[in-house]
Design a protein around this motif. Structure first.
Motif, mmCIF file in Angstrom:
data_model
loop_
_atom_site.group_PDB
_atom_site.id
_atom_site.type_symbol
_atom_site.label_atom_id
_atom_site.label_comp_id
_atom_site.label_asym_id
_atom_site.label_seq_id
_atom_site.Cartn_x
_atom_site.Cartn_y
_atom_site.Cartn_z
ATOM 1 N N VAL A 22 10.512 -6.949 7.361
ATOM 2 C CA VAL A 22 9.818 -5.671 7.430
ATOM 3 C C VAL A 22 10.374 -4.865 8.593
ATOM 4 O O VAL A 22 10.509 -5.376 9.695
ATOM 5 C CB VAL A 22 8.301 -5.881 7.610
ATOM 6 N N GLY A 23 10.697 -3.621 8.355
ATOM 7 C CA GLY A 23 11.199 -2.770 9.414
ATOM 8 C C GLY A 23 12.045 -1.663 8.849
ATOM 9 O O GLY A 23 12.353 -1.645 7.656
ATOM 10 N N PRO A 24 12.426 -0.692 9.680
ATOM 11 C CA PRO A 24 13.226 0.446 9.200
ATOM 12 C C PRO A 24 14.552 -0.006 8.606
ATOM 13 O O PRO A 24 15.195 -0.923 9.090
ATOM 14 C CB PRO A 24 13.435 1.272 10.483
ATOM 15 N N LYS A 25 14.959 0.633 7.527
ATOM 16 C CA LYS A 25 16.224 0.356 6.862
ATOM 17 C C LYS A 25 17.041 1.647 6.801
ATOM 18 O O LYS A 25 16.501 2.753 6.880
ATOM 19 C CB LYS A 25 15.985 -0.161 5.440
ATOM 20 N N THR A 34 11.831 11.292 0.938
ATOM 21 C CA THR A 34 10.639 10.867 0.208
ATOM 22 C C THR A 34 9.753 9.999 1.087
ATOM 23 O O THR A 34 8.523 10.175 1.112
ATOM 24 C CB THR A 34 11.041 10.091 -1.060
ATOM 25 N N ILE A 35 10.349 9.075 1.819
ATOM 26 C CA ILE A 35 9.588 8.206 2.718
ATOM 27 C C ILE A 35 8.830 9.039 3.756
ATOM 28 O O ILE A 35 7.640 8.799 4.025
ATOM 29 C CB ILE A 35 10.530 7.209 3.415
ATOM 30 N N ASP A 36 9.507 10.034 4.306
ATOM 31 C CA ASP A 36 8.887 10.865 5.344
ATOM 32 C C ASP A 36 7.780 11.754 4.783
ATOM 33 O O ASP A 36 6.699 11.854 5.378
ATOM 34 C CB ASP A 36 9.956 11.725 6.016
ATOM 35 N N GLN A 41 5.291 3.464 4.723
ATOM 36 C CA GLN A 41 5.615 2.488 5.751
ATOM 37 C C GLN A 41 6.089 1.201 5.083
ATOM 38 O O GLN A 41 5.785 0.947 3.913
ATOM 39 C CB GLN A 41 4.405 2.206 6.644
ATOM 40 N N PRO A 42 6.860 0.364 5.796
ATOM 41 C CA PRO A 42 7.358 -0.875 5.194
ATOM 42 C C PRO A 42 6.224 -1.778 4.724
ATOM 43 O O PRO A 42 5.188 -1.902 5.393
ATOM 44 C CB PRO A 42 8.147 -1.523 6.329
ATOM 45 N N VAL A 50 2.067 3.429 0.811
ATOM 46 C CA VAL A 50 0.978 4.063 1.539
ATOM 47 C C VAL A 50 -0.248 4.043 0.634
ATOM 48 O O VAL A 50 -0.137 4.259 -0.573
ATOM 49 C CB VAL A 50 1.315 5.513 1.959
ATOM 50 N N GLU A 51 -1.379 3.722 1.202
ATOM 51 C CA GLU A 51 -2.622 3.762 0.432
ATOM 52 C C GLU A 51 -3.062 5.215 0.290
ATOM 53 O O GLU A 51 -3.198 5.927 1.284
ATOM 54 C CB GLU A 51 -3.707 2.943 1.121
ATOM 55 N N THR A 52 -3.274 5.658 -0.938
ATOM 56 C CA THR A 52 -3.647 7.046 -1.209
ATOM 57 C C THR A 52 -5.106 7.206 -1.605
ATOM 58 O O THR A 52 -5.635 8.312 -1.559
ATOM 59 C CB THR A 52 -2.770 7.624 -2.331
ATOM 60 N N ASP A 53 -5.758 6.110 -1.992
ATOM 61 C CA ASP A 53 -7.170 6.199 -2.382
ATOM 62 C C ASP A 53 -7.834 4.842 -2.221
ATOM 63 O O ASP A 53 -7.246 3.809 -2.567
ATOM 64 C CB ASP A 53 -7.317 6.652 -3.839
#
Length: 243
Positions: A22-25, A34-36, A41-42, A50-53
């Motif tokens: 786990v970590g930045p790639k 798209t990630i930004d 997050q990893p 990312v949890e959206t709901d």
């Protein structure tokens, strides 16, 4: 046993080198954008999320009476990272009715390793292509006819927008089944292997908690599959589960 494979098992191989940990790639600019934008997050499984709901409705936890192996409410300390929401003394008497996340496999993090959830997961494709591999461990535990000689059924399929070729836009994985996924090129005929990532949504019912999740161990893979099958799929295990 009645496997459901759209290609021979020997052809289920990585297209992009699996990136462990786990970590930045390092990602292509469009993928990083798209990630930004989505604030991803990893994820401990690989890829990003990312949890959206999280449904504010709480329901009685249906897993408290589940006696299947591997259902103790424990997560090893090494698995409790900044990506989890576990806390000491967490109340497990209820679960959110549902949770939804964005999940993103990318050229820099192209593999989601074998894991299982107790909850039912509905997957919806947004863009990209990928391959899913399911191991129906729940059928072995129940003694279903689909499981022969104590070995599990394997299923594999491609998710993507070419529905005429059998690619799936939506797929459901019931609780208790192990699943892994990996990135495919946006165009199957592209020798350059271009991809802007596989972006999906996952809705878990009842809502996801890491206490309802576990990674497949190498010994479990060996128990569920024949030696030949386990050898072909070992690369889909979490790195610390191998050897």
């Amino acid at each position: 046993m009645a496997h459901q494979l759209d290609v021979p098992l020997s052809q289920i191989k990585p297209v992009y080198p699996p990136s462990r940990g786990v970590g930045p790639k390092q990602e292509p600019p469009a993928v990083q954008q798209t990630i930004d934008i989505l604030h991803l997050q990893p994820h401990v499984e690989g890829g990003y999320y990312v949890e959206t709901d999280r449904d504010p409705l709480n329901i009685p936890n249906p897993f408290l009476t589940n006696k299947d192996p591997g259902t103790a409410y424990e997560v090893p300390a090494t698995d409790v990272t900044s990506t989890t929401r576990l806390a000491a003394g967490q109340d497990h008497s209820t679960r959110s009715a549902s949770t939804t996340i964005f999940y993103y496999l990318t050229p820099g993090s192209p593999l989601g390793v074998f894991h299982r959830n107790r909850g039912r997961t509905v997957h919806t494709l947004h863009r990209g292509r990928g391959r899913y591999v399911l191991i129906h461990a729940d059928e072995v535990l129940r003694g279903d006819r689909a499981a022969q000689n104590g070995k599990a059924r394997i299923e594999s399929f491609v998710v993507g927008h070419d529905i005429a070729r059998g690619e799936r836009l939506q797929w459901i994985v019931e609780g208790g089944k192990y699943k892994a996924s990996f990135l495919l090129p946006d165009d199957d005929n592209d020798d350059g292997k271009k991809s802007e990532g596989l972006l999906i949504s996952e809705t878990v019912v009842p809502g996801f908690e890491f206490a309802d999740h576990d990674f497949m161990q190498a010994k479990t893979l060996d128990e569920l599959l024949t030696p030949e099958e386990a050898k072909e799929l070992q690369w889909l295990l979490r790195e610390k589960s191998i050897g």
